[in-house]
Design an enzyme around this catalytic site. Sequence first.
Site, PDB file in Angstrom:
ATOM      1  CB  THR A  60      -6.121   2.572  -5.049  1.00  0.00           C
ATOM      2  OG1 THR A  60      -7.533   2.527  -5.205  1.00  0.00           O
ATOM      3  CG2 THR A  60      -5.780   2.259  -3.602  1.00  0.00           C
ATOM      4  CE  LYS A 117      -8.439  -9.263   0.272  1.00  0.00           C
ATOM      5  NZ  LYS A 117      -7.284  -8.923  -0.544  1.00  0.00           N
ATOM      6  NE  ARG A 153      -3.029   2.271  -0.375  1.00  0.00           N
ATOM      7  CZ  ARG A 153      -4.291   2.650  -0.136  1.00  0.00           C
ATOM      8  NH1 ARG A 153      -4.577   3.925   0.081  1.00  0.00           N
ATOM      9  NH2 ARG A 153      -5.262   1.754  -0.085  1.00  0.00           N
ATOM     10  CD  GLU A 195     -11.540  -7.963  -0.999  1.00  0.00           C
ATOM     11  OE1 GLU A 195     -10.915  -8.202  -2.039  1.00  0.00           O
ATOM     12  OE2 GLU A 195     -11.232  -7.053  -0.216  1.00  0.00           O
ATOM     13  CB  SER A 236      -5.221  -5.287   6.426  1.00  0.00           C
ATOM     14  OG  SER A 236      -4.905  -4.467   5.328  1.00  0.00           O
TER      15      SER A 236
HETATM   16  P1  13P Z   1      -6.345  -4.125   2.404  1.00  0.00           P
HETATM   17  O1  13P Z   1      -5.615  -5.238   3.126  1.00  0.00           O
HETATM   18  O2  13P Z   1      -5.555  -2.847   2.306  1.00  0.00           O
HETATM   19  O3  13P Z   1      -7.749  -3.961   2.881  1.00  0.00           O
HETATM   20  O4  13P Z   1      -6.433  -4.574   0.876  1.00  0.00           O
HETATM   21  C1  13P Z   1      -6.787  -5.843   0.590  1.00  0.00           C
HETATM   22  C2  13P Z   1      -7.558  -5.839  -0.655  1.00  0.00           C
HETATM   23  O5  13P Z   1      -7.211  -6.515  -1.601  1.00  0.00           O
HETATM   24  C3  13P Z   1      -8.791  -5.033  -0.716  1.00  0.00           C
HETATM   25  O6  13P Z   1      -9.518  -5.390  -1.839  1.00  0.00           O
END
Ligand code: 13P
Length: 341
Positions: A29, A220, A33, A178, A262
Amino acid sequence: MDLDQLAQTAAAMVQPGKGILAADESSGTIKKRFDAIGVESTADNRRDYRELLFRSTDAMRNSISGVILYDETIRQVAKDGTPLVKLIEQAGAVPGIKVDLGTKPLPFCPGETITEGLDGLRERLTEYRGLGARFAKWRAVIDISEGIPTWAAVKANAHALARYAALCQEQDVVPIVEPEVLMDGAHDIDRCATVTEFVLKTVFQELYEQRVVLEGMVLKPNMVIAGKKSPRQASVEEVAEKTMLVLKRCVPAAVPGIAFLSGGQSDEEATAHLDAMNRIGGVPWRLTFSYGRALQAAPQKAWSGKPENVEAAQRAFTHRARMNGLATMGQWKRQLEEAVG
Ligand code: 13P
């Protein structure tokens, strides 16, 4: 398990005015970026970039409660030899670590994935704790599409999240749980609400079955939001109201805090949505951020891999961190309006 310690760490992570910097991009990832800003993804460049974030003293001291690191980063030292973990601690923030090993296709469920990484997790958590991590993160990914998500995928991912969370608590590491419902599709906000409710209900049932102590974790989730390709995009108020409605239906009051991802929202949207939810208020948990892209897009662009841009990148990061810090208290819009006059 030391529940007092877990609860203390969780409280520090979701304290008012601050939120979490998700800097745990995997090597794949972060390469994506860096490709976008024309920077080669070498270990030194990744270190330099993360070091500039962690040395943004104003942001780190005043707006960032914790930082999620990647396996490589938690072992790295700054240019002057200081471990990056120490930089984070010196700023008063809590170091954390991503422990899942990413997603793999889920057999017989086309288009769906399962997050892996449970094997050997107890031993890895012990090591990470020794390296300074006080919390961990595991991301389950749920996509929305025709006939998706299936019960098989939701159940398997929720079960893995609960197994992970129990192992973390056993090692006195606060689990960030999450379950991300993606916003990539063409679905509307109501479909996102239905799926998010289904996922969260299942996750909390699995957490209960695995005996996870809710007082010692942080959730999360995604916000309830229309898919990026949906022709009907919801207003800031609708996102805030529908997100809070779903959370109230699913998240027990014993959970100390909710730190949103986000998920591909723009910087400003992510701030506006969090602020709108905190202006509504009246919920038992702290509502804060655990943003990756919404905190880092601006500094990455400003930096572009050039040493002479470090200060500009730090200013961009500090600005976003401060705006989100205000949003955790529902003060972002008001301050913006006051500034405009
Ligand atoms: P984003 O805020 O870019 O979605 O990333 C948060 C994250 O930790 C995703 O696992």
